[in-house]
Design an enzyme around this catalytic site. Structure first.
Site, PDB file in Angstrom:
ATOM      1  N   GLY A  24       8.395  25.617  52.479  1.00 40.02           N
ATOM      2  CA  GLY A  24       8.397  24.333  51.887  1.00 40.02           C
ATOM      3  C   GLY A  24       7.297  23.946  50.961  1.00 40.02           C
ATOM      4  O   GLY A  24       7.059  22.628  50.537  1.00 40.02           O
TER       5      GLY A  24
ATOM      6  N   GLU B 293       8.478  24.696  47.123  1.00 39.99           N
ATOM      7  CA  GLU B 293       9.024  23.947  46.313  1.00 39.99           C
ATOM      8  C   GLU B 293       8.371  24.250  44.873  1.00 39.99           C
ATOM      9  O   GLU B 293       9.367  24.174  44.009  1.00 39.99           O
ATOM     10  CB  GLU B 293       8.500  22.615  46.784  1.00 39.99           C
ATOM     11  CG  GLU B 293       9.182  22.263  48.135  1.00 39.99           C
ATOM     12  CD  GLU B 293      10.459  21.339  47.922  1.00 39.99           C
ATOM     13  OE1 GLU B 293      10.886  21.381  46.705  1.00 39.99           O
ATOM     14  OE2 GLU B 293      11.037  20.902  48.706  1.00 39.99           O
TER      15      GLU B 293
ATOM     16  N   LYS C  32       7.566 -12.488  18.827  1.00 38.57           N
ATOM     17  CA  LYS C  32       7.685 -14.038  19.273  1.00 38.57           C
ATOM     18  C   LYS C  32       8.937 -14.762  18.824  1.00 38.57           C
ATOM     19  O   LYS C  32       9.656 -15.426  19.624  1.00 38.57           O
ATOM     20  CB  LYS C  32       6.415 -14.858  19.014  1.00 38.57           C
ATOM     21  CG  LYS C  32       6.619 -16.334  19.298  1.00 38.57           C
ATOM     22  CD  LYS C  32       5.419 -16.885  18.841  1.00 38.57           C
ATOM     23  CE  LYS C  32       5.252 -18.559  18.964  1.00 38.57           C
ATOM     24  NZ  LYS C  32       4.277 -19.328  18.688  1.00 38.57           N
TER      25      LYS C  32
ATOM     26  N   HIS D 130       1.807  18.546  52.502  1.00 40.44           N
ATOM     27  CA  HIS D 130       1.274  17.238  52.716  1.00 40.44           C
ATOM     28  C   HIS D 130      -0.015  16.891  52.222  1.00 40.44           C
ATOM     29  O   HIS D 130      -1.046  16.317  52.770  1.00 40.44           O
ATOM     30  CB  HIS D 130       1.615  16.913  54.118  1.00 40.44           C
ATOM     31  CG  HIS D 130       2.926  17.072  54.626  1.00 40.44           C
ATOM     32  ND1 HIS D 130       4.042  16.099  54.181  1.00 40.44           N
ATOM     33  CD2 HIS D 130       3.449  17.976  55.374  1.00 40.44           C
ATOM     34  CE1 HIS D 130       5.064  16.542  54.655  1.00 40.44           C
ATOM     35  NE2 HIS D 130       4.674  17.555  55.440  1.00 40.44           N
TER      36      HIS D 130
ATOM     37  N   VAL E 197      -7.494  -6.509   4.446  1.00 38.59           N
ATOM     38  CA  VAL E 197      -6.528  -7.767   4.535  1.00 38.59           C
ATOM     39  C   VAL E 197      -5.531  -7.515   3.362  1.00 38.59           C
ATOM     40  O   VAL E 197      -5.675  -7.414   2.230  1.00 38.59           O
ATOM     41  CB  VAL E 197      -7.342  -9.041   4.150  1.00 38.59           C
ATOM     42  CG1 VAL E 197      -6.523 -10.174   3.894  1.00 38.59           C
ATOM     43  CG2 VAL E 197      -8.448  -9.177   5.153  1.00 38.59           C
ATOM     44  N   LYS E 198      -4.343  -7.540   3.892  1.00 40.44           N
ATOM     45  CA  LYS E 198      -3.167  -7.191   3.029  1.00 40.44           C
ATOM     46  C   LYS E 198      -1.743  -8.432   3.261  1.00 40.44           C
ATOM     47  O   LYS E 198      -1.349  -9.162   2.469  1.00 40.44           O
ATOM     48  CB  LYS E 198      -2.407  -5.848   3.368  1.00 40.44           C
ATOM     49  CG  LYS E 198      -3.488  -4.611   2.717  1.00 40.44           C
ATOM     50  CD  LYS E 198      -2.694  -3.322   2.683  1.00 40.44           C
ATOM     51  CE  LYS E 198      -2.430  -2.765   4.221  1.00 40.44           C
ATOM     52  NZ  LYS E 198      -3.363  -2.391   4.922  1.00 40.44           N
TER      53      LYS E 198
ATOM     54  N   ASP F  43     -22.110  17.769  69.837  1.00 44.44           N
ATOM     55  CA  ASP F  43     -20.959  18.145  70.600  1.00 44.44           C
ATOM     56  C   ASP F  43     -20.266  19.257  69.539  1.00 44.44           C
ATOM     57  O   ASP F  43     -19.689  20.155  70.057  1.00 44.44           O
ATOM     58  CB  ASP F  43     -19.935  17.092  71.059  1.00 44.44           C
ATOM     59  CG  ASP F  43     -19.776  16.042  69.976  1.00 44.44           C
ATOM     60  OD1 ASP F  43     -20.273  15.982  68.876  1.00 44.44           O
ATOM     61  OD2 ASP F  43     -19.352  14.737  70.451  1.00 44.44           O
TER      62      ASP F  43
ATOM     63  N   THR G 120       2.807   2.435   1.943  1.00 42.96           N
ATOM     64  CA  THR G 120       4.232   2.172   2.577  1.00 42.96           C
ATOM     65  C   THR G 120       5.065   1.856   1.353  1.00 42.96           C
ATOM     66  O   THR G 120       6.318   2.513   0.961  1.00 42.96           O
ATOM     67  CB  THR G 120       4.631   1.197   3.637  1.00 42.96           C
ATOM     68  OG1 THR G 120       3.757   1.819   4.543  1.00 42.96           O
ATOM     69  CG2 THR G 120       6.022   1.201   4.061  1.00 42.96           C
TER      70      THR G 120
ATOM     71  N   GLY H 170       0.754  -1.259  -0.020  1.00 38.99           N
ATOM     72  CA  GLY H 170       0.119  -0.035  -0.029  1.00 38.99           C
ATOM     73  C   GLY H 170       0.926   1.282  -0.100  1.00 38.99           C
ATOM     74  O   GLY H 170       1.857   1.514  -0.723  1.00 38.99           O
TER      75      GLY H 170
ATOM     76  N   ASP I 199      -6.158  -1.808  14.291  1.00 40.87           N
ATOM     77  CA  ASP I 199      -5.297  -2.815  13.322  1.00 40.87           C
ATOM     78  C   ASP I 199      -5.161  -4.140  13.571  1.00 40.87           C
ATOM     79  O   ASP I 199      -5.203  -4.519  14.782  1.00 40.87           O
ATOM     80  CB  ASP I 199      -3.688  -2.096  13.674  1.00 40.87           C
ATOM     81  CG  ASP I 199      -2.742  -2.228  12.684  1.00 40.87           C
ATOM     82  OD1 ASP I 199      -2.850  -3.120  11.883  1.00 40.87           O
ATOM     83  OD2 ASP I 199      -2.183  -1.166  12.177  1.00 40.87           O
TER      84      ASP I 199
END
Length: 509
Positions: free
Chosen positions: A300, A323, A139, A271, A67-68, A463, A39, A37, A127
């Site tokens: 800091g 920081e 593999k 923190h 399908v290529k 409370d 490429t 194709g 793909d």
């Protein structure tokens, strides 16, 4: 290690960027190139000889290019074992060419999803041939080199140039490892696209952008960050961020986004909790009043603004050791001032979306939940007491509620005139959290008369409202929902305190 010389290559890629020098080097090395194709056309246009895969398979590209390469003569050429007599004989019998190198760059599935494309366009970017070629070549790394991404073109070209087409087994295994990383990530992205209704109770997380940190929470722990930090931030100055920096930056960003597009707002975190926070008509005033909330803890800390930091604000910030400073932008003058400390990290917060899930390890597994994206609003407020909060108190109640949501539980937040006066964070008792907040506010000489109180969960007893009343607090926001809500309501009614329910708990463990 077994060295192999590349004599043949199959190239089928989506992205051609960086491919030209590879093709020309392969041609210089007299490597036979097979392709398909677009490429194939790209290689021909370079003036390089290329054998169409169709000439090998005697089959054209069919089904609109779906399908290529899916053919025994292609996969036989990749999967054969070169030291296996039977495989070698079958290659000769069926006239299958040996393939030593596979270069594939997959269809951009994730980019297509991110672009907002239609479902049909997204499906077409799954793909099939490419992913199969990658798996087969990886593999069989004992004999085949697999280059599986445009991101690996440069590394492979360097290998070609330094070794003149020869690869070691170590080289091939390294590229195979990269290939299985590509294939597993690709399949995870596809699964997550399909599993939007989460009917499959399966967790698939794949991050291909990782970075080793200096260490973890402590120097004896290893630490890593996986994610696209550069998509979220533009780093303008300073040293590398640490593990703890990143946790604080995460907390800062999530908090400030609650106030996006609102009046100038400034937060100082330490923190993971805000120790200073204020909203004013200028960012300078917001910073000054945020710092006043707890100038001791601010040392800091992590600083973040919801609007551009100007020169006047930068001059004040520069007096503080901090920081990280984060903002949507910095004026030129502000940037010059803040760069005066070489290690100070300056970050521009880009407009990016955060994850909709939170993930953390737990026991021998992982906990996942929806992110707490519920922000209490005026419409959510249900007055539970005889006295309703004033308009100014309602503003402060919503302000305090947003802060409370992003503070570690158990938590109590005290606020007044859109300024954090103090909070009690991470306490085992809500009473302890309240007492901590009151003590802290008084230690910095804040007058709690007319302040409001926010709680991340309901009050099982009266409370807390009694302690708040004695401190001068006049309005309370909480989720409600306790079987003993009436006890707190009755106390408030007797003591002229306004209390509203939101119906939403905001625990942050």
């Amino acid at each position: 290690m077994s060295n192999k010389t590349i004599a043949s290559a199959l190239i089928s890629v989506f992205s051609k960027d960086g491919l030209e020098p590879i093709v020309k080097k392969l041609n210089d090395l007299n490597v036979t190139i097979y392709s398909t194709g677009g490429t194939e056309k790209f290689i021909k246009d370079l003036g390089v000889n290329v054998v169409p895969v169709e000439d090998v398979t005697s089959y054209p590209s069919i089904l609109g290019g779906r399908v290529k390469t899916l053919h025994p003569k292609v996969f036989g050429g990749i999967l054969n074992r070169q030291n296996h007599e039977g495989d070698v004989a079958e290659l000769a019998e069926f006239e299958i060419p040996q393939i030593d190198l596979v270069i594939v760059d997959l269809y951009p599935f994730e980019k297509t999803v991110a672009s907002g494309a239609s479902n049909q366009d997204i499906i077409e970017k799954i793909d099939i041939g490419g992913i199969s070629l990658i798996r087969a070549a990886a593999k069989n790394y004992a004999d085949v080199t697999c280059v599986s991404s445009v991101n690996d073109y440069a590394e492979f070209l360097e290998l070609l140039e330094t070794k003149n087409g020869e690869t070691s087994e170590e080289d091939r295994k390294r590229f195979a490892t990269k290939a299985f990383n590509i294939s597993s990530h690709y399949d995870s992205a596809i699964f997550n696209y399909f599993n939007t209704d989460e009917k499959e109770t399966v967790l698939k997380i794949s991050e291909t952008k990782g970075k080793a940190l200096r260490y973890g929470e402590n120097p004896h722990q290893k630490g890593f960050f996986f994610g696209d930090f550069d998509a979220m931030f533009t780093k303008l100055h300073g040293k590398e961020l640490s593990y703890n920096n990143l946790l604080d930056v995460d907390a800062a960003v999530n908090l400030i986004l609650e106030f996006k597009d609102e009046d100038p707002t400034f937060a100082i975190l330490k923190h993971n909790n805000a120790c200073g926070f204020a909203q004013r008509d200028t960012i300078y005033k917001a910073y000054v009043d945020a710092l006043a909330g707890d100038p001791v803890s601010a040392f800091g800390g992590i600083l973040i603004s919801n609007t551009e930091i100007d020169k006047a604000t930068a001059e004040e910030i520069h007096k503080l050791f901090c920081e990280v400073v984060i903002a949507p932008s910095f004026s030129d003058d502000a940037l010059e001032i803040l760069k005066g400390k070489k290690n100070r990290i300056l970050l521009v917060l880009n407009d990016t979306e955060l994850s909709e899930k939170t993930v953390r390890t737990c026991l021998n597994g992982i906990l996942v939940q929806d992110k707490d994206n519920k922000t209490d609003s005026f419409e959510d407020l249900k007055t539970a007491t005889t006295k309703a909060p004033s308009a100014a108190e309602q503003e402060d109640l919503i302000f305090a509620s947003k802060l409370c949501k992003h503070t570690k539980s158990n938590t109590i937040v005290l606020a007044k005139n859109k300024q954090l006066l103090a909070s009690g964070t991470g306490q085992t008792s809500r009473v302890d959290a309240l007492n901590q907040a009151i003590h802290k506010a008084k230690s910095f000489n804040f007058d709690l008369e007319g302040a409001v109180m926010a709680s991340d969960a309901f009050f099982p007893f009266p409370d807390c409202v009694e302690i708040a009343d004695n401190a001068g607090i006049t309005a309370v926001i909480q989720p409600g929902g306790s079987i003993k809500d009436e006890l707190s309501i009755n106390y408030c009614n007797k003591n002229n305190i306004a209390m509203v329910f939101t119906g939403t708990r905001h625990f942050k463990h």
